[in-house]
Design a protein around this motif. Sequence first.
Motif, PDB file in Angstrom:
ATOM      1  N   VAL A  21     -90.262  40.647  -6.920  1.00  0.00           N
ATOM      2  CA  VAL A  21     -90.610  41.909  -7.588  1.00  0.00           C
ATOM      3  C   VAL A  21     -89.725  43.058  -7.119  1.00  0.00           C
ATOM      4  O   VAL A  21     -89.233  43.851  -7.923  1.00  0.00           O
ATOM      5  N   MET A  22     -89.489  43.179  -5.806  1.00  0.00           N
ATOM      6  CA  MET A  22     -88.762  44.335  -5.298  1.00  0.00           C
ATOM      7  C   MET A  22     -87.250  44.246  -5.530  1.00  0.00           C
ATOM      8  O   MET A  22     -86.539  45.232  -5.337  1.00  0.00           O
ATOM      9  N   LYS A  30     -86.326  49.153 -10.858  1.00  0.00           N
ATOM     10  CA  LYS A  30     -87.379  49.996 -11.432  1.00  0.00           C
ATOM     11  C   LYS A  30     -88.699  49.820 -10.687  1.00  0.00           C
ATOM     12  O   LYS A  30     -89.482  50.767 -10.569  1.00  0.00           O
ATOM     13  N   VAL A  31     -88.948  48.619 -10.187  1.00  0.00           N
ATOM     14  CA  VAL A  31     -90.164  48.390  -9.405  1.00  0.00           C
ATOM     15  C   VAL A  31     -90.094  49.169  -8.098  1.00  0.00           C
ATOM     16  O   VAL A  31     -91.068  49.809  -7.691  1.00  0.00           O
ATOM     17  N   ARG A  32     -88.938  49.135  -7.435  1.00  0.00           N
ATOM     18  CA  ARG A  32     -88.777  49.889  -6.187  1.00  0.00           C
ATOM     19  C   ARG A  32     -88.958  51.383  -6.434  1.00  0.00           C
ATOM     20  O   ARG A  32     -89.621  52.085  -5.662  1.00  0.00           O
ATOM     21  N   ALA A  41     -95.171  56.777 -12.302  1.00  0.00           N
ATOM     22  CA  ALA A  41     -94.818  55.484 -11.727  1.00  0.00           C
ATOM     23  C   ALA A  41     -95.243  54.351 -12.654  1.00  0.00           C
ATOM     24  O   ALA A  41     -94.518  53.360 -12.818  1.00  0.00           O
ATOM     25  N   ARG A  42     -96.423  54.474 -13.277  1.00  0.00           N
ATOM     26  CA  ARG A  42     -96.893  53.431 -14.191  1.00  0.00           C
ATOM     27  C   ARG A  42     -95.966  53.300 -15.395  1.00  0.00           C
ATOM     28  O   ARG A  42     -95.626  52.188 -15.819  1.00  0.00           O
ATOM     29  N   ALA A  43     -95.533  54.442 -15.930  1.00  0.00           N
ATOM     30  CA  ALA A  43     -94.622  54.402 -17.073  1.00  0.00           C
ATOM     31  C   ALA A  43     -93.319  53.702 -16.695  1.00  0.00           C
ATOM     32  O   ALA A  43     -92.766  52.921 -17.476  1.00  0.00           O
ATOM     33  N   GLY A  79     -90.043  45.391 -17.277  1.00  0.00           N
ATOM     34  CA  GLY A  79     -89.997  44.043 -17.836  1.00  0.00           C
ATOM     35  C   GLY A  79     -91.019  43.109 -17.227  1.00  0.00           C
ATOM     36  O   GLY A  79     -91.121  41.948 -17.640  1.00  0.00           O
ATOM     37  N   LEU A  80     -91.775  43.570 -16.251  1.00  0.00           N
ATOM     38  CA  LEU A  80     -92.805  42.746 -15.617  1.00  0.00           C
ATOM     39  C   LEU A  80     -94.173  43.064 -16.202  1.00  0.00           C
ATOM     40  O   LEU A  80     -94.434  44.188 -16.644  1.00  0.00           O
ATOM     41  N   ARG A  81     -95.048  42.085 -16.182  1.00  0.00           N
ATOM     42  CA  ARG A  81     -96.413  42.281 -16.686  1.00  0.00           C
ATOM     43  C   ARG A  81     -97.246  42.959 -15.612  1.00  0.00           C
ATOM     44  O   ARG A  81     -97.226  42.565 -14.447  1.00  0.00           O
ATOM     45  N   LEU A  82     -98.007  43.999 -16.013  1.00  0.00           N
ATOM     46  CA  LEU A  82     -98.895  44.692 -15.093  1.00  0.00           C
ATOM     47  C   LEU A  82    -100.225  43.958 -15.004  1.00  0.00           C
ATOM     48  O   LEU A  82    -100.671  43.384 -16.006  1.00  0.00           O
TER      49      LEU A  82
END
Length: 585
Positions: A345-346, A350-352, A405-407, A413-416
């Motif tokens: 994930v990291m 964009k996740v970071r 951050a949620r946006a 591209g990852l599922r929340l």
Amino acid sequence: MTRQVRAAFVAAVVVVLTIVGGVAACSTDLVGGGAADRLAAAPEGAPQPGGDLSVLVAGEVATWDPQLMYVGPEAFFAERTFVRTLTAYGTGADQRTLVGDLATSAGTPSDGGRTWTFTLRDGITWEDGSPVTCADIRHGVARTFDRTTHIAGTNYASFLLDVPTAVTAEGLEKPVYSGPGDKADQAAFDKALVCKGRTIVFHLREPEPDFAHIVALPEFAPRKASADTKDAKATFSVMSTGPYKLAKPWVVGKGGTFVRNGAWDPASDPIRKAYPDTITVTSGLDEPTIIQRLLNDKDQDAYAVSWVQASPTLRNQAGSMLQARLTFPYTGNVDYLALNMRSKVMSNPKVREAFALATNRATYVAANGGEGAGSPSWSILGPAISSVGTDPGKAGKVAGDPQAARALLQSSGLRLPVKVRVVHAQSVLADKAYAALAAGWERAGFDIELVPVQPEEYYKTIEKATSVNAYDVFRGVWTPDYPSAGAVIPALFDARINVDSSGPGQDAGYFGDAAVERLIDQADATADEAARGRIWEQADALIRERGGYVALCATKALHVHGGSVRHYEEHAVGGIVDLATVSVR
């Protein structure tokens, strides 16, 4: 210095804030009104010599041997009272200014920073009246090469000095010289540290622009060869070059008294004012007892100081008079999170970025005790090094921004929710603080799994090669040995000196970036300290931009001192009361 050895001698120091039970139930001194508190509120006037200052120490002092001391309160105490080094930090408004101490200046570099020259001041003697010589400096440094006796202090000299090395059976590179008893390799050491009368010349393997800071460490203090004995008590013997000397042998578990050193010449010392006549150190105490005695402020405890940390909540409980006896110095620590650049994930930028944007520093500080426990920080460079950490700039809000951050996370591209494993050292405060952080991250769309690890096992856990697949975020705490970004950034974020098949070393997040590495090399090659500092700040900003870490808090301590202690000031570098300038009424 070589990239391979830089990480070997810069070590993290984990400082645990001590929460002392029973503080809130102390006597009426909590609301003020005691005799000493009334004195504390009075104007101080000019400092006056005389009196007995008390220093209350929790547990036992490990050693008074300069070459065996690690960076910390006891070392800073020694450096302001009986140990002088080639360079030292100033006082008052000049606390961050490095000046010549035993030397006439902070040193002269040449050969691109591979050679450093210092000249000893006139009039500096040992407590027996004999002069401090270049040979004494050389002997002190030589002792740090003996790994059979030098087991606790810093190890900069053996990694920096241009002494030939050999590879051991374990595959480690180490100097061929092994200390004062090694006559076969003495010539190799003497070429690296040259004495010419009062002039001392250090020849280094590679350029080291921070060497003037490094020789301020006790490791580089002088030592008389005649002081070396095999007596077990020798670790507590004191041969002073400063304003105080030990009156009688140190008693383990009790302490000792430092009195004026008649051989010390104030004219030779640009730093130490040495106002108290005596400094009585009492060791072997427990922390709650020390805090209670300081709060009660009775008898000789009215003239006492300590580096024991009280609960930061005391700030909110104290009356106005007691407030004058509370101080909140920065410890030099910065709490931060290393993001695993190789995790599933990291590894997504964009996740970071979303994770950093959602981080609520306000709730983290509050969970650790509030304003008295620290200040929110956006940089791993602490206040003694740079001011960038206290200014969020474009880094985001102190409470984070979960919606933004949620946006951002939704665009990754990852599922929340995005599953993230966060590992940290376990404690009552840490568990509370990380639970508070997790709440903010989860509002942004993360699914947080907190993994607490016993403190004594924590660094073993995260430095294993298997950590790269086990965790996404690592808790970190870093205290540099000296106030320079050069003691922080390479040690934590230069993969060239950290990451190999055995694990990440101190680069827990496996951060590696060619642009950052170029800035590190550029800083190392820059002699001017101000220019070098600007390059380090560029490197720090780029690491944050690339998501290498998320700073949380520049931590503070809460100290209490007696009401009759005057001109009390804590040093930005030492983190404790500056005994160079303190006085007693």
